[in-house]
Design a protein around this motif. Sequence first.
Motif, mmCIF file in Angstrom:
data_model
loop_
_atom_site.group_PDB
_atom_site.id
_atom_site.type_symbol
_atom_site.label_atom_id
_atom_site.label_comp_id
_atom_site.label_asym_id
_atom_site.label_seq_id
_atom_site.Cartn_x
_atom_site.Cartn_y
_atom_site.Cartn_z
ATOM 1 N N ALA A 27 0.825 -1.206 0.000
ATOM 2 C CA ALA A 27 0.000 0.000 0.000
ATOM 3 C C ALA A 27 0.862 1.259 0.000
ATOM 4 C CB ALA A 27 -0.936 -0.015 1.210
ATOM 5 N N ILE A 28 1.916 1.261 0.814
ATOM 6 C CA ILE A 28 2.814 2.426 0.850
ATOM 7 C C ILE A 28 3.462 2.641 -0.513
ATOM 8 C CG2 ILE A 28 4.965 3.294 1.846
ATOM 9 C CD1 ILE A 28 4.161 1.945 4.460
ATOM 10 N N ASP A 29 3.910 1.568 -1.139
ATOM 11 C CA ASP A 29 4.555 1.675 -2.446
ATOM 12 C C ASP A 29 3.582 2.218 -3.488
ATOM 13 O OD1 ASP A 29 6.893 1.004 -4.249
ATOM 14 O OD2 ASP A 29 5.322 -0.196 -5.198
ATOM 15 N N ALA A 30 2.313 1.798 -3.416
ATOM 16 C CA ALA A 30 1.313 2.293 -4.360
ATOM 17 C C ALA A 30 1.113 3.796 -4.205
ATOM 18 C CB ALA A 30 -0.005 1.556 -4.158
ATOM 19 N N GLY A 31 1.114 4.260 -2.965
ATOM 20 C CA GLY A 31 0.972 5.695 -2.740
ATOM 21 C C GLY A 31 2.159 6.482 -3.254
ATOM 22 N N GLN A 32 3.362 5.954 -3.039
ATOM 23 C CA GLN A 32 4.562 6.629 -3.527
ATOM 24 C C GLN A 32 4.582 6.699 -5.053
ATOM 25 O OE1 GLN A 32 7.605 4.279 -1.669
ATOM 26 N NE2 GLN A 32 7.718 5.600 0.157
ATOM 27 N N GLN A 33 4.169 5.617 -5.711
ATOM 28 C CA GLN A 33 4.194 5.583 -7.170
ATOM 29 C C GLN A 33 3.237 6.607 -7.780
ATOM 30 O OE1 GLN A 33 6.324 3.928 -9.082
ATOM 31 N NE2 GLN A 33 7.297 3.109 -7.221
ATOM 32 N N VAL A 34 2.031 6.695 -7.265
ATOM 33 C CA VAL A 34 1.062 7.625 -7.833
ATOM 34 C C VAL A 34 1.468 9.067 -7.557
ATOM 35 C CG1 VAL A 34 -0.498 7.749 -5.856
ATOM 36 C CG2 VAL A 34 -1.413 8.001 -8.164
ATOM 37 N N ALA A 35 2.160 9.316 -6.419
ATOM 38 C CA ALA A 35 2.635 10.667 -6.132
ATOM 39 C C ALA A 35 3.769 11.054 -7.084
ATOM 40 C CB ALA A 35 3.099 10.755 -4.688
ATOM 41 N N LYS A 36 4.662 10.107 -7.363
ATOM 42 C CA LYS A 36 5.759 10.393 -8.294
ATOM 43 C C LYS A 36 5.226 10.672 -9.696
ATOM 44 C CE LYS A 36 9.225 7.665 -5.793
ATOM 45 N NZ LYS A 36 10.091 6.457 -5.815
ATOM 46 N N GLN A 37 4.203 9.955 -10.127
ATOM 47 C CA GLN A 37 3.633 10.155 -11.463
ATOM 48 C C GLN A 37 2.999 11.538 -11.604
ATOM 49 O OE1 GLN A 37 0.927 6.887 -11.975
ATOM 50 N NE2 GLN A 37 2.554 5.325 -11.905
ATOM 51 N N ALA A 38 2.538 12.100 -10.485
ATOM 52 C CA ALA A 38 1.903 13.427 -10.518
ATOM 53 C C ALA A 38 2.848 14.520 -10.042
ATOM 54 C CB ALA A 38 0.633 13.413 -9.661
ATOM 55 N N ALA A 39 4.132 14.251 -10.049
ATOM 56 C CA ALA A 39 5.110 15.201 -9.498
ATOM 57 C C ALA A 39 5.031 16.561 -10.170
ATOM 58 C CB ALA A 39 6.522 14.621 -9.615
ATOM 59 N N THR A 40 4.912 16.593 -11.502
ATOM 60 C CA THR A 40 4.877 17.878 -12.208
ATOM 61 C C THR A 40 3.642 18.691 -11.828
ATOM 62 O OG1 THR A 40 3.813 16.759 -14.082
ATOM 63 C CG2 THR A 40 6.210 16.989 -14.157
ATOM 64 N N GLN A 41 2.507 18.020 -11.584
ATOM 65 C CA GLN A 41 1.301 18.730 -11.176
ATOM 66 C C GLN A 41 1.393 19.240 -9.737
ATOM 67 O OE1 GLN A 41 -0.976 15.111 -12.595
ATOM 68 N NE2 GLN A 41 -2.523 16.691 -12.947
ATOM 69 N N LEU A 42 2.112 18.486 -8.909
ATOM 70 C CA LEU A 42 2.216 18.858 -7.493
ATOM 71 C C LEU A 42 3.161 20.023 -7.266
ATOM 72 C CD1 LEU A 42 2.336 15.290 -5.871
ATOM 73 C CD2 LEU A 42 0.399 16.866 -5.947
ATOM 74 N N VAL A 43 4.001 20.335 -8.256
ATOM 75 C CA VAL A 43 4.946 21.443 -8.104
ATOM 76 C C VAL A 43 4.215 22.748 -7.828
ATOM 77 C CG1 VAL A 43 6.622 22.870 -9.361
ATOM 78 C CG2 VAL A 43 6.771 20.386 -9.464
ATOM 79 N N ALA A 44 3.027 22.899 -8.397
ATOM 80 C CA ALA A 44 2.275 24.144 -8.221
ATOM 81 C C ALA A 44 1.901 24.394 -6.769
ATOM 82 C CB ALA A 44 1.019 24.105 -9.095
ATOM 83 N N PHE A 45 1.846 23.333 -5.961
ATOM 84 C CA PHE A 45 1.470 23.485 -4.554
ATOM 85 C C PHE A 45 2.673 23.686 -3.631
ATOM 86 C CE2 PHE A 45 -1.776 20.852 -6.592
ATOM 87 C CZ PHE A 45 -2.925 21.570 -6.292
ATOM 88 N N SER A 46 3.862 23.603 -4.168
ATOM 89 C CA SER A 46 5.070 23.646 -3.345
ATOM 90 C C SER A 46 5.313 25.052 -2.808
ATOM 91 C CB SER A 46 6.273 23.175 -4.169
ATOM 92 O OG SER A 46 7.444 23.256 -3.398
ATOM 93 N N GLN A 47 5.588 25.143 -1.522
ATOM 94 C CA GLN A 47 5.923 26.409 -0.862
ATOM 95 C C GLN A 47 7.162 26.191 -0.007
ATOM 96 O OE1 GLN A 47 4.354 29.358 -1.198
ATOM 97 N NE2 GLN A 47 2.765 28.578 -2.591
#
Length: 373
Positions: A27-47
């Motif tokens: 389960a942890i690995d599945a969460g890490q994988q989906v977060a890595k795939q959306a890394a470019t989209q998540l950049v907008a939230f980075s502070q």
Amino acid sequence: LLDPEDVLLQPALAKIGTLDFAQIDVAIDAGQQVAKQAATQLVAFSQPEHYARWRQQHQLQDHSRMQLADVVLDNRTGLADELLLQRLGLSPQQKLNSTELTKALRRVYGLDTLERISSSLIRTEDGQQQLKLQALPKSWGPAYLNFRFQLEDDFSNTHNYQIAASYLWTELSAFGAEWQTDLALGSDKLFKTQLYWPLADSGFYTAARMQQSRTLLGLENSIGLSDGELNNTEFQFGAELGFHPLDNANLSLGLVQRDGYYRFPAAIASQFNVGTLSYLRRGVETSLVVDTLDQLSFPTRGYKFQGGLQRLQDNVLGGRSHSHSSLLRAETATRLGAHIWHGRVRWDNFSGADGTVALEQFTLGGLLNLSGY
């Protein structure tokens, strides 16, 4: 409720149920994988700059040691500030890391009357670190009512049951005085009330107890058949002075009086031509307890040592003599891979003048005593 600028992460967890703890790594690995795939989209939230400032103000790195300029306590409980600060064990100008801070907060939680104690590390205008604490009492206290039902049957000679209630009233003083009353009905009966009163923040305390009890001890003959029950009824009063040298250790010295009688089963009564045996016992008792076990009945780590001595003057059958009782308990628990090893040693002893009746009775067996899995 999702807007176009939101990002939805959906890990592949369809085949993992709520209780599938064995697949936690999957389960942890599945969460890490989906977060890595959306890394470019998540950049907008980075502070990063904002988070860096927040982390500097509120958290300590385990490898770094910060020097405290001050400790500020917002105490919303009925306990004294001195007691909470003593349990915390921190002082201004002290250097500590996050691990040491966590241990300090756990010592305060050990009072078992707080719902939450929150902490934050604030940088003052002159660049120093100030620790702010807020202590909140339990919303369901300060009185607690508990119930218990107990049933024991060996399908042979022993059939015991008991229903009991316990009432605990805490925070009777600013330093944590408590009053507890227990009532139990069934094969064994008990009424007990006791008062615990700490002497400020000195580590010393006084305690007084009063109890009326009736205990049944099953007797067996040489071939394992029931030989009746030994009935012991006793009124007891005790007062003691104690000291807590450590948070998990207790040393006490007290006075005790025990007034009661034994009622014999028919076989013993006819043999000795007496149905009951009355006694009055007075004297001193002392005990030492060191307990680091993490649970009461099924501990997984830690150890416990208990020692006790009792010297009483026994008035029985028209005579007067002195007796000594002692006990030792040693218990330890440790984890071995996926298993837990739990060991215990117990020793009881009674000695009195020649020809006197042994008024102390010891039992062996029963729940968590030569039994368990």
